[in-house]
Enzyme design. Structure first.
Site, short mmCIF file in Angstrom:
data_model
loop_
_atom_site.label_atom_id
_atom_site.label_comp_id
_atom_site.label_asym_id
_atom_site.label_seq_id
_atom_site.Cartn_x
_atom_site.Cartn_y
_atom_site.Cartn_z
N ASP A 226 8.86 -2.13 13.24
CA ASP A 226 9.82 -1.44 12.36
C ASP A 226 10.32 -0.17 13.05
O ASP A 226 9.64 0.37 13.93
CB ASP A 226 9.14 -1.04 11.05
CG ASP A 226 8.66 -2.25 10.27
OD1 ASP A 226 9.19 -3.35 10.50
OD2 ASP A 226 7.73 -2.09 9.45
N1 URA Z 1 3.55 -4.42 10.21
C1 URA Z 1 4.47 -3.63 9.62
O1 URA Z 1 4.49 -3.45 8.41
N2 URA Z 1 5.38 -3.02 10.43
C2 URA Z 1 5.38 -3.13 11.78
O2 URA Z 1 6.22 -2.53 12.47
C3 URA Z 1 4.41 -3.96 12.37
C4 URA Z 1 3.51 -4.59 11.56
#
Ligand code: URA
Length: 238
Positions: A107
């Site tokens: 993310d």
């Molecule tokens: N899980 C999440 O919620 N976000 C990420 O970036 C990676 C794993």
């Protein structure tokens, strides 16, 4: 017989631009090969252990690229971004020309270890659910995490849109609000959704390990490096 290619083709293949541009760079004395100047675009070189410079910058010939990046926050894992700069802007341009791709997205507010390559087979292998390469996340939670919440994550939590509960492979408490969570899958917002399912909330998320490969302490945020043979071994599924 060892594979040979002309220097014009070599630097073109390595991502330094169109054939014509590469030819001009050779003519302009902007290229050295194995420590020697080279001004003839047709001169052929063996590819193995070939080192060269382009405008004074040193490179090693690589048939395929395998690298790791310490992703900063506020960067997107996409070539066409919406709100933030792309992680690919942190890499040298020739690698982007070679069309490297990240293996599993993080993310925009997640930091940490991300693998990048232009080897389709490697990307497929590392991201395929079949291979289940474990990933370890350092999760800072809004509220203190208690033993019952850890037990719940290890037993499995039901996420909306998933048929069956999903469990972490491991989950350990590092401090009141910080846990290390190891996941076998890479589902959309998986850590955030799992933490929400135990009535807590992710305030900070960093991926610190993929397979046996740890994010190196000396790889600063925003920096990248080539994967060594040793690193690659640590990624090989058991
Ligand atoms: N899980 C999440 O919620 N976000 C990420 O970036 C990676 C794993």
């Amino acid at each position: 017989m060892a594979k040979k290619l002309s220097i014009e083709r070599i630097i073109h293949n390595q991502g330094f631009g169109a054939r014509k541009l590469c030819r001009i760079m050779v003519w302009n004395n902007e290229i050295t090969v194995n420590g020697q100047p080279c001004d003839d675009p047709n001169t052929e070189f063996e590819l193995e252990n070939l080192s060269y410079t382009v405008k004074g910058e040193a490179w090693q010939y690589r048939e395929k690229s395998y690298l790791m990046l310490h992703k900063p926050s506020n960067y997107e894992c996409s070539h066409k971004t919406q709100h933030h700069p792309t992680i690919y802007s942190l890499l040298p341009h020739p690698l982007v020309v070679r069309d490297v791709q990240c293996i599993g997205r993080l993310d925009e507010d997640t930091t940490g270890l991300i693998l990048i390559s232009d080897d389709g087979q490697f990307i497929h292998k590392m991201s395929s659910p079949k291979h289940k390469v474990p990933k370890v996340y350092e999760v800072t939670c809004k509220h203190a995490v208690d033993e019952a919440q850890i037990a719940h994550i290890l037993k499995g939590v039901q996420l909306i849109d998933e048929d069956a509960p999903i469990a972490a492979l491991e989950c350990t408490r590092i401090s009141e609000n910080v846990i290390h969570m190891t996941l076998a899958e890479g589902k959309y917002h998986q850590v955030k959704r799992m933490v929400a399912a135990i009535s807590n909330r992710v305030e900070g998320l960093k991926r610190i390990q993929i397979g046996e490969l740890k994010l190196p302490d000396d790889l600063a945020v925003g920096e990248w490096r080539w994967l060594s043979v040793d690193d690659m071994m640590k990624l090989a599924p058991k």
